[in-house]
Design an enzyme around this catalytic site. Structure first.
Site, PDB file in Angstrom:
ATOM      1  N   ARG A 122      34.085  99.053  -3.578  1.00  0.00           N
ATOM      2  CA  ARG A 122      34.835  99.387  -4.777  1.00  0.00           C
ATOM      3  C   ARG A 122      34.981 100.909  -4.864  1.00  0.00           C
ATOM      4  O   ARG A 122      34.160 101.658  -4.326  1.00  0.00           O
ATOM      5  CB  ARG A 122      34.108  98.874  -6.018  1.00  0.00           C
ATOM      6  CG  ARG A 122      33.892  97.362  -6.027  1.00  0.00           C
ATOM      7  CD  ARG A 122      33.051  96.955  -7.229  1.00  0.00           C
ATOM      8  NE  ARG A 122      32.885  95.493  -7.312  1.00  0.00           N
ATOM      9  CZ  ARG A 122      31.897  94.814  -6.780  1.00  0.00           C
ATOM     10  NH1 ARG A 122      30.957  95.465  -6.081  1.00  0.00           N
ATOM     11  NH2 ARG A 122      31.822  93.502  -6.912  1.00  0.00           N
ATOM     12  N   HIS A 149      41.724  99.031  -4.529  1.00  0.00           N
ATOM     13  CA  HIS A 149      41.138  97.691  -4.522  1.00  0.00           C
ATOM     14  C   HIS A 149      41.792  96.844  -3.430  1.00  0.00           C
ATOM     15  O   HIS A 149      41.162  95.926  -2.885  1.00  0.00           O
ATOM     16  CB  HIS A 149      41.311  97.012  -5.879  1.00  0.00           C
ATOM     17  CG  HIS A 149      40.634  95.680  -5.965  1.00  0.00           C
ATOM     18  ND1 HIS A 149      39.264  95.540  -6.062  1.00  0.00           N
ATOM     19  CD2 HIS A 149      41.134  94.419  -5.933  1.00  0.00           C
ATOM     20  CE1 HIS A 149      38.950  94.261  -6.096  1.00  0.00           C
ATOM     21  NE2 HIS A 149      40.057  93.555  -6.024  1.00  0.00           N
ATOM     22  N   ARG A 205      39.777  97.172  -0.379  1.00  0.00           N
ATOM     23  CA  ARG A 205      38.611  96.281  -0.423  1.00  0.00           C
ATOM     24  C   ARG A 205      39.029  94.856  -0.087  1.00  0.00           C
ATOM     25  O   ARG A 205      38.331  94.150   0.653  1.00  0.00           O
ATOM     26  CB  ARG A 205      37.988  96.353  -1.824  1.00  0.00           C
ATOM     27  CG  ARG A 205      36.871  95.344  -2.098  1.00  0.00           C
ATOM     28  CD  ARG A 205      36.224  95.670  -3.437  1.00  0.00           C
ATOM     29  NE  ARG A 205      35.502  94.545  -4.014  1.00  0.00           N
ATOM     30  CZ  ARG A 205      34.239  94.230  -3.750  1.00  0.00           C
ATOM     31  NH1 ARG A 205      33.564  94.936  -2.870  1.00  0.00           N
ATOM     32  NH2 ARG A 205      33.651  93.210  -4.346  1.00  0.00           N
ATOM     33  N   HIS A 254      29.088  89.887  -4.442  1.00  0.00           N
ATOM     34  CA  HIS A 254      29.492  88.873  -5.407  1.00  0.00           C
ATOM     35  C   HIS A 254      28.316  87.971  -5.766  1.00  0.00           C
ATOM     36  O   HIS A 254      27.442  87.700  -4.941  1.00  0.00           O
ATOM     37  CB  HIS A 254      30.625  88.009  -4.836  1.00  0.00           C
ATOM     38  CG  HIS A 254      31.939  88.716  -4.778  1.00  0.00           C
ATOM     39  ND1 HIS A 254      32.932  88.397  -3.872  1.00  0.00           N
ATOM     40  CD2 HIS A 254      32.441  89.735  -5.521  1.00  0.00           C
ATOM     41  CE1 HIS A 254      33.970  89.187  -4.066  1.00  0.00           C
ATOM     42  NE2 HIS A 254      33.693  90.004  -5.045  1.00  0.00           N
ATOM     43  N   TYR A 260      39.008  84.939  -0.398  1.00  0.00           N
ATOM     44  CA  TYR A 260      39.233  85.749   0.790  1.00  0.00           C
ATOM     45  C   TYR A 260      39.307  84.870   2.035  1.00  0.00           C
ATOM     46  O   TYR A 260      40.086  85.139   2.946  1.00  0.00           O
ATOM     47  CB  TYR A 260      38.123  86.793   0.935  1.00  0.00           C
ATOM     48  CG  TYR A 260      38.123  87.818  -0.162  1.00  0.00           C
ATOM     49  CD1 TYR A 260      39.268  88.542  -0.468  1.00  0.00           C
ATOM     50  CD2 TYR A 260      36.984  88.072  -0.915  1.00  0.00           C
ATOM     51  CE1 TYR A 260      39.278  89.478  -1.476  1.00  0.00           C
ATOM     52  CE2 TYR A 260      36.980  89.009  -1.931  1.00  0.00           C
ATOM     53  CZ  TYR A 260      38.134  89.706  -2.208  1.00  0.00           C
ATOM     54  OH  TYR A 260      38.145  90.633  -3.208  1.00  0.00           O
TER      55      TYR A 260
END
Length: 343
Positions: free
Chosen positions: A177, A284, A287, A310, A319
């Site tokens: 991040r 972002h 990322r 996470h 993802y």
């Protein structure tokens, strides 16, 4: 509780004794039926929300965010409204005009109201939570993030200022991040072992940098650095980072030890994105790029969760799905080549 053991204070004065008597009789009926707590009749949302916020153990950034959402979006409508008077219909009407054109912020504000009133329900101040607008506490991204291709990532890296190149590459390949990468310090980087130690992040909700630990335990993690990035990172540490374990890797200005803000990074990053033909890409998005590439490499859901920090598998699964979709595009393109070769 027997009627004699509590008193009821009316929220307003009445024009006649008959009106006051009728109101009192209605409240006693509702209390007797367990539908209204006497405290809720006189406690306003503003009073309860202030107590709710003061009684919570929150990160500095979270408290700042909640305070801002309360003052800007909730208090103007609900501050003087008594808890017992907040109805589902009133919440629905308020939500219908809340923050038009800003769906993400709208969802977060609604979720905060729902959380506060949910606590009021658990405190037995109201019979039920009046926040019942279906799906209002969640939002879907208006436009899906399109990951950068390897060629685009290379072009962005080549076009950005030299001292920001490792920042772009770490953001992408290590899926960091913005607040994590801009709070990295010399002591957080182990070039010998090839590891980044993510232990803090910086936010800018107040216009000034606020450093805190990650919101969740999963956010505090070690991230393996790709071997091909290590020589460049070692050079960056030698040429662009001040001495001392607390020296920032990517400060506002070289020689300073103040975090780089999103505002100050916007100009050089926009210039580099435009040169690469990807003006739509956000940090972002870098990322996201790293997460999709990790999924495409065969990383499991648990491995993605650990790498990205996470706490639930939901985002990791997204993802993986994105990687699978991209694999289908590649397969289709290869098939087209095969067909063309036979023609």
């Amino acid at each position: 509780m027997p009627e004699s053991e509590y008193s009821i204070t009316a929220p307003d004065t009445f024009g006649t004794k008959a009106q006051a008597t009728a109101w009192l009789a209605k409240q006693r009926t509702l209390i007797g039926e367990g539908k209204v707590n006497p405290t809720a009749i006189v406690t306003t949302f503003g009073e309860y929300a202030s107590m709710w916020l003061a009684g919570r153990e929150l990160k500095v950034s979270t408290r700042t965010l909640y305070t801002r959402q309360l003052s800007r979006a909730l208090m103007p409508t609900w501050a003087d409204v008594r808890l017992a008077e907040i109805t589902p219909a009133a919440v629905r009407a308020w939500h219908a005009t809340l923050l038009p054109g800003r769906p993400t912020e709208r969802a977060h504000v609604y979720a905060l109201l729902r959380t506060i009133l949910g606590t009021a329900h658990r405190d037995d101040l109201i019979a039920a939570n009046p926040c019942r607008v279906s799906g209002a506490g969640s939002t879907k991204r208006a436009k899906p993030i399109r990951p950068a291709s390897l060629a685009e990532l290379e072009a962005i890296t080549a076009a950005v200022d030299e001292r920001f190149r490792p920042m772009v590459l770490l953001g992408a390949w290590c899926a960091l991040r913005f607040g994590e990468v801009t709070e990295l310090r010399r002591a957080d980087v182990d070039v010998t072992s090839g590891v980044l130690r993510i232990r803090r992040g910086v936010t800018w909700l107040t216009g000034a940098p606020v450093v805190d630990t990650p919101k969740t335990e999963a956010g505090s993690r070690d991230v393996a650095i790709l071997p091909h990035l290590l020589p460049m990172l070692a050079t960056h540490l030698r040429q662009h980072v001040a001495r001392g374990p607390d020296a920032l890797l990517f400060p506002l200005e070289e020689g300073q030890n103040v975090q780089l803000s999103p505002h100050r990074f916007r100009t050089p990053f926009n210039r580099a994105k435009a040169a690469a033909g990807r003006p739509d890409l956000t940090f972002h998005g870098l990322r996201h790029t790293g997460a999709v590439l990790a999924a495409a490499s065969g990383a499991t859901v648990a491995e993605l969760m650990a790498r990205l920090g996470h706490t639930t598998p939901t985002m990791a699964m997204k993802y993986q799905h994105a990687a699978a979709d991209r694999d289908r595009v590649i397969a289709d393109a290869l098939s087209d080549l095969a067909v063309a070769a036979r023609a």
